[in-house]
Scaffold this motif. Structure first.
Motif, short mmCIF file in Angstrom:
data_model
loop_
_atom_site.label_atom_id
_atom_site.label_comp_id
_atom_site.label_asym_id
_atom_site.label_seq_id
_atom_site.Cartn_x
_atom_site.Cartn_y
_atom_site.Cartn_z
N VAL A 1 -8.25 -3.19 -5.60
CA VAL A 1 -7.04 -3.91 -5.99
C VAL A 1 -7.27 -4.91 -7.12
O VAL A 1 -6.33 -5.62 -7.52
CB VAL A 1 -6.46 -4.66 -4.78
N GLU B 1 -10.12 -1.57 -9.75
CA GLU B 1 -8.74 -1.08 -9.77
C GLU B 1 -8.53 -0.15 -10.96
O GLU B 1 -7.91 0.91 -10.83
CB GLU B 1 -7.77 -2.25 -9.85
N GLN C 1 -2.41 0.28 -2.26
CA GLN C 1 -3.57 -0.58 -2.44
C GLN C 1 -3.46 -1.78 -1.51
O GLN C 1 -2.43 -2.45 -1.47
CB GLN C 1 -3.66 -1.06 -3.89
#
Length: 393
Positions: free
Chosen positions: A18, A23, A46
């Motif tokens: 995240v 990410e 997520q």
């Protein structure tokens, strides 16, 4: 099973990537998959790691887990495997030749009683010492001459003259404390002490367990005033901003450092934590398919894609982590990741992390976190050692 939505097959994946380079890495490989497979859509969610685990458990209990999720494998995943909630993907491992390609430590934590139930995405060394080159040189401290944790403790006063924090420690969760403590256990107790303690025989290694807490206390005394409010990203910024002369963190910090103005080798560097050279504590994030996906070709193809050499190389190049496979090109990796990939592919021992649950069961991780959290408050190394022995016995 994956579902059909508007003429497309939909695969639901939940993961904890995240933030930052991780990410970006996951976004990239998922986008590439959908570009190559226009008849398949990927429904992505997520969630930070602890919330993700709670959500997955809740959905398993409701008999509605996502098709695929990411998790720390090894002992941490075993209860889920034994509950029959994960798919047996041994045929995939055999067909794709994964067992030959993955490093031995990664094979061990993905296999349960002869069956494979996970596919590692990345690999990290936990037992690191990231250090500020300029501050160490100004203090006259040579990391190559720190043969053990006691040498680093002795160097702290000299480093304190040059840096606001000679060493920074993070304790939120209290993930960082446990991560540093297990690194110190390896440094004080050696490979056999670490392995036997994690394997349910901690009593004979209580001296090393106690010594690890003593050293942790020294680092806490030299570090920030309120480590319980610091998380991994706070620690990384303290280091990259020049406030901390050195830190212990997993090699995911390389991804953070690669995005700063500091140059690897000139401004910062990373070595095995003093006393751990040649023996590495490792972690991995792995993708896990749910039991209901067995026989679902779309999900199997998706998991195979995520574990392929091409995807593994792409993911780890972006995230700054280390590919867990031996058959990938390392030319585009960060130099630090290349060094670690070479070490993992050589004769260096790979020990599964206790902090990340690869080596011990989930309830034991909770007990170990309780032990280090209590130590943070009372600094009673004897009591903490007793708590750890009880947790691991």
């Amino acid at each position: 099973m994956s579902t059909a939505v508007g003429g497309q097959r939909e695969i639901e994946i939940h993961h904890h990537f995240v933030w930052g380079s991780e990410e970006e890495a996951m976004d990239t490989v998922l986008a590439e998959y959908t570009d190559r497979n226009p008849d398949v859509s990927v429904a992505e969610e997520q969630t930070v790691i602890n919330a993700l685990r709670l959500m997955i458990k809740s959905r398993i209990l409701r008999e509605d887990p996502p098709d695929v999720w990411d998790e720390w494998p090894g002992a941490n995943l075993r209860p889920t495997v034994e509950a029959g909630a994960t798919a047996d993907i041994t045929d995939l491992w055999d067909r794709a030749g994964m067992e030959r390609a993955y490093f031995d430590g990664m094979v061990d934590v993905a296999r349960f009683d002869g069956e494979f139930h996970a596919v590692p995405l990345d690999m990290h060394r936990i037992s690191n010492l990231y250090y500020n080159v300029e501050l160490f040189e100004a203090a006259g401290v040579d990391p190559a001459r720190l043969s053990g944790p006691d040498d680093l403790v002795e160097a702290l006063p000299a480093l304190a003259e040059r840096a606001e924090q000679p060493i920074a420690v993070f304790g939120r969760n209290p993930f960082g404390l446990l991560q540093l403590w297990e690194t110190l256990l390896l440094a004080h107790g050696g490979e056999s002490g670490y392995e036997e303690a994690a394997d349910g025989r901690p009593s004979s290694h209580r001296t090393a367990i106690r010594a690890a807490f003593d050293t942790l206390g020294e680092f806490l005394a030299a570090g920030p005033d309120n480590p319980e409010f610091m998380d991994s990203s706070d620690l990384e910024f303290a280091f990259s901003d020049g406030e901390a002369a050195c830190i212990n963190n997993g090699s995911w910090s390389t991804g953070h450092m690669a995005g700063t103005d500091m140059e690897f080798g000139r401004d910062w560097d990373c070595v095995p934590f003093p006393g751990t050279d040649g023996t590495h504590i490792v972690n991995t994030n792995a993708v896990v398919p749910a039991a209901h996906t067995e026989g679902d070709d779309a999900v199997t193809d998706f998991v195979e894609y995520l574990g392929s050499a091409e995807t593994i190389e792409r993911f780890n190049t972006i995230s700054g982590s280390v590919p867990p496979r031996s058959d990938v090109s390392v030319a585009e990796l960060h130099p630090m990741s290349r060094e670690l990939h070479e070490a993992f592919g050589g004769r260096a021992t790979q020990l599964p992390s206790m902090c990340h649950g690869l080596a011990v069961r989930p309830e034991q991780v909770v007990q170990l976190k309780d032990a280090v959290a209590t130590f943070l408050q009372d600094r009673d190394a004897d009591a903490a050692a007793d708590d750890v022995v009880a947790a691991l016995s």
